[in-house]
Structure formats: structure tokens, C-alpha cells
Design a protein around this motif. Sequence first.
Motif, short mmCIF file in Angstrom:
data_model
loop_
_atom_site.label_atom_id
_atom_site.label_comp_id
_atom_site.label_asym_id
_atom_site.label_seq_id
_atom_site.Cartn_x
_atom_site.Cartn_y
_atom_site.Cartn_z
N ALA A 109 -43.82 -22.28 32.06
CA ALA A 109 -45.28 -23.07 31.36
C ALA A 109 -45.95 -24.13 32.58
N LEU A 110 -47.09 -24.02 32.42
CA LEU A 110 -47.62 -25.05 33.28
C LEU A 110 -48.64 -25.89 32.49
N LYS A 111 -48.61 -27.26 32.29
CA LYS A 111 -49.18 -28.16 31.51
C LYS A 111 -49.44 -29.23 32.40
N ASP A 112 -50.66 -29.63 32.66
CA ASP A 112 -51.18 -30.91 33.28
C ASP A 112 -50.56 -30.95 34.78
N GLY A 113 -50.41 -29.77 35.22
CA GLY A 113 -50.30 -29.89 36.69
C GLY A 113 -48.79 -29.98 36.78
N ILE A 114 -47.71 -29.70 35.90
CA ILE A 114 -46.55 -29.65 35.83
C ILE A 114 -45.97 -28.33 35.51
N LEU A 115 -45.28 -27.56 36.49
CA LEU A 115 -44.61 -26.42 36.03
C LEU A 115 -43.14 -26.57 35.62
N THR A 116 -43.01 -26.10 34.47
CA THR A 116 -41.71 -26.24 33.89
C THR A 116 -41.03 -24.70 33.78
N ILE A 117 -40.05 -24.39 34.14
CA ILE A 117 -39.27 -22.95 34.12
C ILE A 117 -37.96 -23.41 33.53
N MET A 118 -37.62 -22.49 32.53
CA MET A 118 -36.18 -22.48 31.74
C MET A 118 -35.61 -21.42 31.88
N LEU A 119 -34.31 -21.57 32.58
CA LEU A 119 -33.51 -20.43 33.01
C LEU A 119 -32.21 -20.42 32.00
N PRO A 120 -32.08 -19.79 30.90
CA PRO A 120 -31.13 -19.59 30.01
C PRO A 120 -29.60 -19.03 30.90
N LYS A 121 -28.85 -19.71 30.62
CA LYS A 121 -27.29 -19.22 31.23
C LYS A 121 -26.82 -18.20 30.37
N GLU A 122 -26.24 -17.23 31.15
CA GLU A 122 -25.21 -16.15 30.48
C GLU A 122 -24.09 -16.85 29.80
N GLU A 123 -23.89 -16.18 28.86
CA GLU A 123 -22.43 -16.89 28.33
C GLU A 123 -21.31 -16.44 29.23
N GLU A 124 -20.39 -17.52 29.32
CA GLU A 124 -19.57 -17.13 30.29
C GLU A 124 -18.56 -16.37 29.73
N LYS A 125 -17.84 -15.32 30.77
CA LYS A 125 -17.04 -14.44 30.23
C LYS A 125 -15.67 -14.91 30.52
N LYS A 126 -14.78 -14.79 29.21
CA LYS A 126 -13.43 -15.08 29.28
C LYS A 126 -12.71 -14.37 30.21
N ALA A 127 -12.01 -15.25 31.01
CA ALA A 127 -11.28 -14.45 31.94
C ALA A 127 -9.94 -13.77 31.47
N GLU A 128 -9.86 -12.62 31.52
CA GLU A 128 -8.64 -11.71 30.89
C GLU A 128 -7.58 -12.34 31.69
N PRO A 129 -6.25 -12.31 30.81
CA PRO A 129 -5.10 -12.85 31.55
C PRO A 129 -4.41 -11.70 32.55
N SER A 130 -3.83 -12.11 33.25
CA SER A 130 -3.48 -11.16 34.56
C SER A 130 -2.45 -10.37 33.81
N ARG A 131 -2.37 -9.06 34.29
CA ARG A 131 -1.32 -7.88 33.80
C ARG A 131 -0.48 -7.95 35.06
N GLN A 132 0.95 -7.60 34.67
CA GLN A 132 2.11 -7.38 35.58
C GLN A 132 1.82 -6.11 35.89
N ILE A 133 2.02 -5.60 37.21
CA ILE A 133 1.86 -4.17 37.28
C ILE A 133 3.33 -3.52 37.78
N THR A 134 3.86 -2.66 37.24
CA THR A 134 5.04 -2.17 37.63
C THR A 134 4.95 -1.18 38.78
N ILE A 135 6.06 -1.31 39.67
CA ILE A 135 5.82 -0.39 40.88
C ILE A 135 6.84 0.70 40.50
N ASP A 136 6.44 2.00 40.53
CA ASP A 136 7.14 3.13 40.39
C ASP A 136 8.05 3.74 41.66
N ILE A 192 -36.20 -26.46 35.50
CA ILE A 192 -36.85 -26.67 36.85
C ILE A 192 -38.12 -27.12 36.32
N THR A 193 -38.35 -28.52 37.12
CA THR A 193 -39.58 -29.00 37.13
C THR A 193 -40.16 -29.26 38.12
#
Length: 142
Positions: free
Chosen positions: A115-142, A48-49
Motif C-alpha cells: 500500500a502507498l499512502k502519503d508517500g510511504i510504501l508499506t509491504i506486508m510479507l506473510p510468513k509461511e508456517e514453519e514445517k515441523k522437522a521430522e525425527p531422524s530415522r535409523q536406516i539399517t544396512i543390508d 517493510i516501510t
Amino acid sequence: MRSLIPFDGLFGNTVLDHFFDDDMPTVYQDYTAVPKVDIEDKKDHYEITCDMPGFKKEEIHISYENGILSLGARKEDKKDADDTEHHYIRRERASVSFSRQFTVKGIKEEGIKAALKDGILTIMLPKEEEKKAEPSRQITID
């Protein structure tokens, strides 16, 4: 100062009518300047600048909570009643404050940098690592 138009009031007020008034024209009294912001996706982080001319880093406040980045600044112009050095004809630069918020989810909070330099504010926002989606699981009915 009287209007430069000879028929005062016939055409309404002009800009020059208020040039030497002590108060700021009503149009500008509640005006809030909000700096423009650029947000760029740099694959592993967002950058962000923001132009912040005249602000010191102590006057800028940045916070991140629940996926919302808050950016604000406040500058106070102290008017001294006993000021004899200056002889202002017009004074429009006064206290300024603004606040902006952006929704930015999936950020590593501990890695945010600014950081603020020469009147320009720069904000760095690191992304979280994407979580891998777990495969769906079949649920048996009792």
C-alpha cells in the motif's frame, strides 16, 4: 559566471562557479537517490516501510521471486523544448530511478500486500508456517 575569488583557478572551482550553469555539476550527474527502508519482524509477517515521496503507485514496481523481493521505481521528468511558461534558472529535478533487492525467504507469495499512502510504501510479507522437522530415522544396512 566567473569565480568570486579574484585569483581565478588558484583555489580551484567553488560551488558558486557553477550556480547558473545549464548542466548539473559533475558530482551530482550520476547521483542516484535510494530511499531508506525499515524491515520489521512482526512474528506472523515481515513489514517493510519505505519513504517514496512524490512517486505514484504506477511508478513503483514490486516483485517476489525465489526468495528475493525486488523494489524499484522510475519517475520521468519530461522536458518540453517549447516550454515558454517556465523560466528556470536551475533545474535539478529530473528523471529518477532506483532498484533494491532483499533476500526474504519463507514467504507465502499469494499473501503479499502493498500500500502507498502519503508517500510511504508499506509491504506486508506473510510468513509461511514453519514445517515441523521430522525425527531422524535409523536406516539399517543390508
